[in-house]
Write an enzyme that holds these catalytic residues in place. Structure first.
Site, PDB file in Angstrom:
ATOM      1  N   GLU A  46      52.991 -71.542 -17.100  1.00  7.39           N
ATOM      2  CA  GLU A  46      54.009 -70.076 -17.725  1.00  7.39           C
ATOM      3  C   GLU A  46      53.656 -68.525 -17.553  1.00  7.39           C
ATOM      4  O   GLU A  46      54.505 -67.491 -17.029  1.00  7.39           O
ATOM      5  CB  GLU A  46      54.250 -70.468 -19.067  1.00  7.39           C
ATOM      6  CG  GLU A  46      55.653 -70.021 -19.863  1.00  7.39           C
ATOM      7  CD  GLU A  46      55.670 -68.374 -20.388  1.00  7.39           C
ATOM      8  OE1 GLU A  46      55.905 -67.775 -20.969  1.00  7.39           O
ATOM      9  OE2 GLU A  46      54.412 -68.068 -20.448  1.00  7.39           O
ATOM     10  N   GLU A  47      52.478 -68.743 -18.013  1.00  5.40           N
ATOM     11  CA  GLU A  47      52.302 -67.071 -17.806  1.00  5.40           C
ATOM     12  C   GLU A  47      52.183 -66.710 -16.232  1.00  5.40           C
ATOM     13  O   GLU A  47      51.342 -65.183 -16.632  1.00  5.40           O
ATOM     14  CB  GLU A  47      50.885 -66.951 -18.834  1.00  5.40           C
ATOM     15  CG  GLU A  47      50.171 -67.618 -20.166  1.00  5.40           C
ATOM     16  CD  GLU A  47      51.381 -66.628 -20.621  1.00  5.40           C
ATOM     17  OE1 GLU A  47      52.120 -65.754 -20.638  1.00  5.40           O
ATOM     18  OE2 GLU A  47      51.454 -66.668 -22.194  1.00  5.40           O
ATOM     19  N   GLU A  88      64.206 -54.603 -47.934  1.00  7.36           N
ATOM     20  CA  GLU A  88      63.429 -54.636 -48.942  1.00  7.36           C
ATOM     21  C   GLU A  88      62.096 -55.646 -49.116  1.00  7.36           C
ATOM     22  O   GLU A  88      61.161 -56.264 -48.658  1.00  7.36           O
ATOM     23  CB  GLU A  88      63.527 -54.682 -50.706  1.00  7.36           C
ATOM     24  CG  GLU A  88      63.953 -52.987 -50.531  1.00  7.36           C
ATOM     25  CD  GLU A  88      62.533 -52.527 -50.602  1.00  7.36           C
ATOM     26  OE1 GLU A  88      61.574 -52.717 -51.940  1.00  7.36           O
ATOM     27  OE2 GLU A  88      62.329 -51.550 -49.930  1.00  7.36           O
ATOM     28  N   ASP A 105      48.828 -73.082 -20.602  1.00 17.61           N
ATOM     29  CA  ASP A 105      47.825 -72.083 -20.559  1.00 17.61           C
ATOM     30  C   ASP A 105      48.301 -70.457 -21.137  1.00 17.61           C
ATOM     31  O   ASP A 105      48.998 -70.879 -21.963  1.00 17.61           O
ATOM     32  CB  ASP A 105      48.424 -71.519 -19.510  1.00 17.61           C
ATOM     33  CG  ASP A 105      49.727 -71.158 -18.503  1.00 17.61           C
ATOM     34  OD1 ASP A 105      51.058 -71.551 -19.519  1.00 17.61           O
ATOM     35  OD2 ASP A 105      49.557 -70.161 -17.707  1.00 17.61           O
ATOM     36  N   ASP A 107      50.927 -68.254 -28.879  1.00 18.06           N
ATOM     37  CA  ASP A 107      51.280 -68.210 -27.533  1.00 18.06           C
ATOM     38  C   ASP A 107      50.560 -69.124 -26.577  1.00 18.06           C
ATOM     39  O   ASP A 107      50.159 -68.512 -25.652  1.00 18.06           O
ATOM     40  CB  ASP A 107      51.110 -66.443 -26.802  1.00 18.06           C
ATOM     41  CG  ASP A 107      51.911 -66.279 -25.481  1.00 18.06           C
ATOM     42  OD1 ASP A 107      52.435 -67.520 -24.744  1.00 18.06           O
ATOM     43  OD2 ASP A 107      51.855 -66.085 -25.318  1.00 18.06           O
ATOM     44  N   HIS A 132      53.859 -74.153 -23.509  1.00 11.58           N
ATOM     45  CA  HIS A 132      52.942 -74.533 -22.165  1.00 11.58           C
ATOM     46  C   HIS A 132      51.465 -74.073 -22.888  1.00 11.58           C
ATOM     47  O   HIS A 132      50.707 -73.622 -23.997  1.00 11.58           O
ATOM     48  CB  HIS A 132      52.845 -72.648 -21.682  1.00 11.58           C
ATOM     49  CG  HIS A 132      53.143 -71.704 -21.956  1.00 11.58           C
ATOM     50  ND1 HIS A 132      51.796 -71.537 -22.468  1.00 11.58           N
ATOM     51  CD2 HIS A 132      54.422 -71.032 -22.731  1.00 11.58           C
ATOM     52  CE1 HIS A 132      52.180 -70.003 -23.283  1.00 11.58           C
ATOM     53  NE2 HIS A 132      53.156 -69.989 -23.406  1.00 11.58           N
TER      54      HIS A 132
END
Ligand SMILES: [Zn+2]
Length: 435
Positions: free
Chosen positions: A148-149, A186, A84, A114, A82
């Protein structure tokens, strides 16, 4: 190869400089058209034919391109990202969120993880394949999407409904949120592959009562009844449920670390995963968080209606049971309606595509393993999956063990290591040659 990984760093930085803040409101959301035109230019420059679509409103730009594969009888693979981002307040940041600054080994800015990094990696590999005449084993479809957001109503949701032809022939898809490494114990490095997402169920609650004067006795107050219902729901703890995909995650981690998860104290066992436990912990049960309240207009007027919005996230397979539970908690006086409802998505951690992702990771990080996991949030996969496409989250990044990666999503000082983007580009290149 060096060209593609260098280019991916440059493209990430340039994409960040195009402010594509999605406020959730049409009037104030900016930049998607500019970003789509930028992506389109980069693809056409090397010879791709592109399709540009605005999804449901002016400026909500999406770009599609296809690369023919060696075996047209196989289903196509969709690689989607995306364009946006969520808004950012520059006063809170150490660098300007739309600077795309490359410093201290990181690319800085809103969208760095993102997901302009993955958009850039995809673009860089797509450009390389075209430039060098590399033919992937099957058709590839590249998609760069809007909105998308804010749930994809002006992006993926609109596209699957109005332009399903753009997804013709696609059988599988990769997008966010997975592929990043987590360091277990570890020094065991495991790369996540997202195989499921919780459902989104945003609901509006409404209680009606009798309007009246605030000074008098009153036994039918909408605010009192709504507040009590919201408090009951917000405080409720939904049952612990280990879904198949969460079980697959636990089994993989246990086999890598040699430490089994204590089923009598799962939240405690999950807490040992460090920052990643914020995501994993939220995939053990449904959640219902009240987020908005609205009632009344004057101190001495009892309103006839009171409303609330609750952000609910529901595990795969739990939708019916969840709603039964919610209705029991709310009782008969509370009406509920959907603000947004996107069912959970779930697939299995097996098959040739998972093997190809794993092989690509291991070729660049010998000894590394891939593990399946469930995302507590939602992505464009929710819409894409409704076309019968099998969806995975795989945006490969090799991360330093001490980086709190999940906190960078929508966070202040969002940034991605330069080396992680270079690594991811190499993995994506290998993966798409062998998908
Ligand atoms: Zn995202």
């Amino acid at each position: 190869m060096n060209l593609a990984q260098d280019e991916a760093v440059e493209l990430t930085s340039e994409l960040i400089r195009i402010d594509t803040s999605n406020t959730g409101e049409l009037e104030t959301t900016v930049g998607e058209r500019a970003a789509a035109e930028y992506v389109r230019g980069k693809l056409e420059e090397v010879g791709y034919e592109t399709v540009y679509v605005e999804s449901g409103a002016p400026g909500r730009g999406n770009v599609f391109a296809r690369l023919a594969g060696a075996d047209p009888s196989r289903g196509a693979l969709l690689i989607h990202g995306h364009l946006d981002v969520v808004p950012a307040d520059p006063t809170e940041w150490s660098v300007h969120p739309f600077s795309g600054a490359v410093q201290d080994g990181y690319i800085w800015g809103r969208g760095a993880v993102d997901m302009k990094d993955m958009v850039a990696m995809t673009l860089a590999v797509a450009r390389r394949f075209k430039r060098d005449g590399i033919v992937p084993p099957r058709d590839l479809v590249f998609a760069f999407l809007a909105d998308e957001e804010a749930g994809g109503h002006y992006g993926s949701q609109w596209l699957v409904e109005h332009r399903p032809d753009l997804f013709d022939g696609v059988t599988e898809a990769v997008g966010e949120v997975g592929g990043f490494s987590v360091t277990l114990g570890e020094d065991v490095r495991a790369y996540t592959i997202e195989i499921a997402e919780k459902g989104i169920a945003w609901m509006r609650l409404r209680v009606r009562g009798r309007a009246g004067h605030g000074s008098m006795l009153h036994d039918d107050n909408a605010v009192t009844k709504l507040a009590a219902a919201v408090a009951r729901l917000g405080a409720h703890e939904f049952p612990l449920v280990i879904t198949d995909s969460v079980r697959a995650f636990f089994d993989s981690v246990a086999s890598l670390t040699g430490v089994a998860f204590d089923e009598d104290d799962l939240p405690g066992a999950v807490a040992k995963l460090g920052p990643f436990s914020r995501v994993v912990g939220a995939t053990l049960r449904d959640t219902a968080n009240p987020t908005m309240l609205n009632a009344g207009y004057k101190a001495n007027v009892i309103p006839s209606v009171a409303e609330a919005v609750v952000d609910c996230r529901v595990l795969p397979g739990r939708e019916e049971a969840f709603l039964r539970e919610v209705d029991e908690i709310l009782g008969p006086d509370v009406e509920r309606e959907w603000v947004s409802r996107l069912p959970a998505v779930e697939t299995t951690f097996d098959g040739d595509l998972v093997a190809a992702m794993t092989a690509a990771v291991r070729a660049e990080d010998a000894g590394a393993r891939t593990i399946p996991y469930v995302l507590s949030g939602g992505t464009d996969a929710k819409a894409i999956h409704t076309l019968g496409i099998r969806c995975f989250g795989f945006a490969p990044l090799q991360l330093p063990p001490d980086l709190d990666f999940t906190a960078l999503f929508h966070g202040v000082d969002e940034r991605v290591p330069v080396d992680a983007v270079r690594f991811g580009t190499r993995v994506l290149d290998r993966f798409l040659r062998n998908c």
